[in-house]
Design an enzyme around this catalytic site. Structure first.
Site, PDB file in Angstrom:
ATOM      1  CG  ASP A 119      -0.072  -0.100   2.603  1.00  0.00           C
ATOM      2  OD1 ASP A 119       0.924  -0.939   2.686  1.00  0.00           O
ATOM      3  OD2 ASP A 119      -0.316   0.758   3.431  1.00  0.00           O
ATOM      4  CE  LYS A 139      -0.664   0.716   6.682  1.00  0.00           C
ATOM      5  NZ  LYS A 139       0.636   0.534   5.783  1.00  0.00           N
ATOM      6  CD  GLU A 197       0.474   0.489  10.506  1.00  0.00           C
ATOM      7  OE1 GLU A 197       1.878   0.542  10.322  1.00  0.00           O
ATOM      8  OE2 GLU A 197      -0.179   0.199   9.505  1.00  0.00           O
ATOM      9  CD  GLU A 238       5.947   2.027  11.784  1.00  0.00           C
ATOM     10  OE1 GLU A 238       7.247   1.779  11.725  1.00  0.00           O
ATOM     11  OE2 GLU A 238       5.150   2.098  10.906  1.00  0.00           O
ATOM     12  CE  LYS A 240       1.582  -3.487   8.931  1.00  0.00           C
ATOM     13  NZ  LYS A 240       1.463  -3.173   7.589  1.00  0.00           N
ATOM     14  CB  SER A 257       0.734  -6.891   8.300  1.00  0.00           C
ATOM     15  OG  SER A 257       0.275  -5.871   7.228  1.00  0.00           O
ATOM     16  CE1 TYR A 304       3.852   1.090   3.916  1.00  0.00           C
ATOM     17  CE2 TYR A 304       4.338   2.046   6.038  1.00  0.00           C
ATOM     18  CZ  TYR A 304       4.285   1.037   5.182  1.00  0.00           C
ATOM     19  OH  TYR A 304       4.716  -0.243   5.802  1.00  0.00           O
TER      20      TYR A 304
END
Length: 392
Positions: free
Chosen positions: A67, A179, A219, A221, A261, A330, A392
């Site tokens: 993604d 996500k 998620e 992170e 995640k 993942s 990302y």
């Protein structure tokens, strides 16, 4: 200052929870105490959400994350000398999603919006390529990180505006899970404001996703950036996940219809001592057992810049005894790095790239089952992929 921030967060959150849930006493002692009761709702999609989450969290399988934004995908392509064009992105993603036998090890694939609507060069929809292998299509729905005003140079994740209508459209295109990635930085504190913003944003996204038939991957992170010890990562992870689950409950999110995640609990990337897979497994599972309800079907770890082999070894170590949830992967870079090097952007190397993907997917499948061995791993698989402040 970081510890002070957490003290404030703990105190204010606990006081707020108490006032809202337990201390709402009537003025008159003749009346019964009033207590607010949260009712979990997931709309008309409840059964489908549970089925989707359980399918993704199936034994020996995990998620392929492809993604990356067009800009980040461009960096991948640039590493093998390809221009960042839609044709090249299509070629790369087609290689990944049409790999024969991939569904044996992969249960879900997170797509960027471009890929969700894209077809192969033969005219077949990418989502149909996945479905044929019993791989569930997913979609990245956040709009990226931006600076958080009033914080310690921290970020927040945008994308709630229009999310309901976008989610409904993604569902109609075949996506069945979503996500949303937000980040927490230990060197920046993290501040109470940043933790609360991350948790609230994830909870609102999760509620909106479920209302539109998408299983939300939650998620937050915790970035590897920093030179802190593993004990500090554990402390921050516990604080973050406590806040996340509080707000998930406040937003009536159905835990049986979500996936997590998380980052693994590791020392900071610049810490002087590396932790063994057994130590990482011990600290990570300690955090999860303290914070994650057993109603959650699956824990799908991100690799976060670890080498391909490190990510697989750590996952293997966490599956040496039964867990309350499906503990799996993942991965993006930890599944794709070898693929890019084998493919090199050349049509004649497509089969080699697909074999590389299958090899990494199988390794992580074995790790999910607690049966992985690092014997025979290449030197490339041992190379770390940490990028400071990765986006990302």
């Amino acid at each position: 200052m970081a510890c002070a921030s957490f003290t404030k967060l703990n105190a204010s959150s606990s006081q707020w929870i108490g006032q809202q849930s337990f201390n709402q006493r009537p003025a008159s002692s003749s009346r019964l105490p009033v207590r607010r009761v949260s009712v979990v709702r997931a709309g008309s999609y409840s059964e489908e959400l549970v089925k989707t989450a359980k399918t993704i969290a199936s034994p020996g399988r995990g998620i392929l994350a492809i993604d990356e934004s067009n800009a980040t995908c461009g960096k991948r392509l640039d590493s093998i000398g390809l221009d960042n064009t839609e044709v090249n992105r299509q070629a790369y993603r087609q290689l990944l999603l049409t790999t024969p036998g991939l569904g044996q090890y992969i249960s879900g694939a997170i797509l960027f919006e471009e890929t969700l609507y894209q077809s192969t060069t033969d005219g077949k929809k990418m989502v149909d390529c996945l479905r044929e292998q019993n791989i569930i299509p997913g979609i990245k729905v956040d709009k990226g990180l931006v600076p958080l005003p009033g914080s310690n140079n921290e970020s927040w994740c945008q994308g709630l505006d229009g999310l309901a209508s976008r989610s409904a459209e993604y569902y109609s295109q075949g996506a069945r899970f979503a996500k949303w990635r937000t980040v927490v930085s230990i060197p920046c504190g993290p501040s109470a404001l940043a933790v609360k913003e991350a948790a609230w944003g994830l909870a609102r996204y999760a509620a909106i996703s479920q209302d539109n038939g998408l299983v939300p991957i939650v998620e937050p992170e915790i970035l590897l950036d920093g030179d802190h010890p593993i004990e500090r990562t554990l402390e921050v992870a516990e604080q973050v996940w406590a806040e996340v689950f509080y707000y998930l409950a406040e937003n009536n999110v159905m835990f049986e219809g979500i996936l997590l995640k998380p980052s693994m609990v590791t020392p900071g990337a610049d810490h002087k001592e590396k932790a063994s897979p057994e130590t990482i497994a011990k600290y990570t599972l300690t955090m999860l057992n303290r914070r994650v309800p057993p109603a959650v079907p699956g824990i799908m770890f991100l690799s976060g810049g670890q080498s391909e082999m490190e990510a697989t070894l750590n996952l293997h170590a966490m599956n040496q005894s039964p867990n309350p949830w499906h503990v799996s992967f993942s991965y993006a870079r930890a599944l794709q790095n070898s693929v890019l090097k084998a493919w090199k952007g050349q049509p004649e190397n497509i089969e080699a790239g697909q074999k590389a993907l299958l090899a990494r997917a199988k390794a992580n499948s074995l790790a999910q089952l607690g049966k992985y061995s690092a014997e025979g791993e290449s030197d490339d698989a041992k190379k770390g992929m940490f990028v400071k402040g990765y986006t990302y």
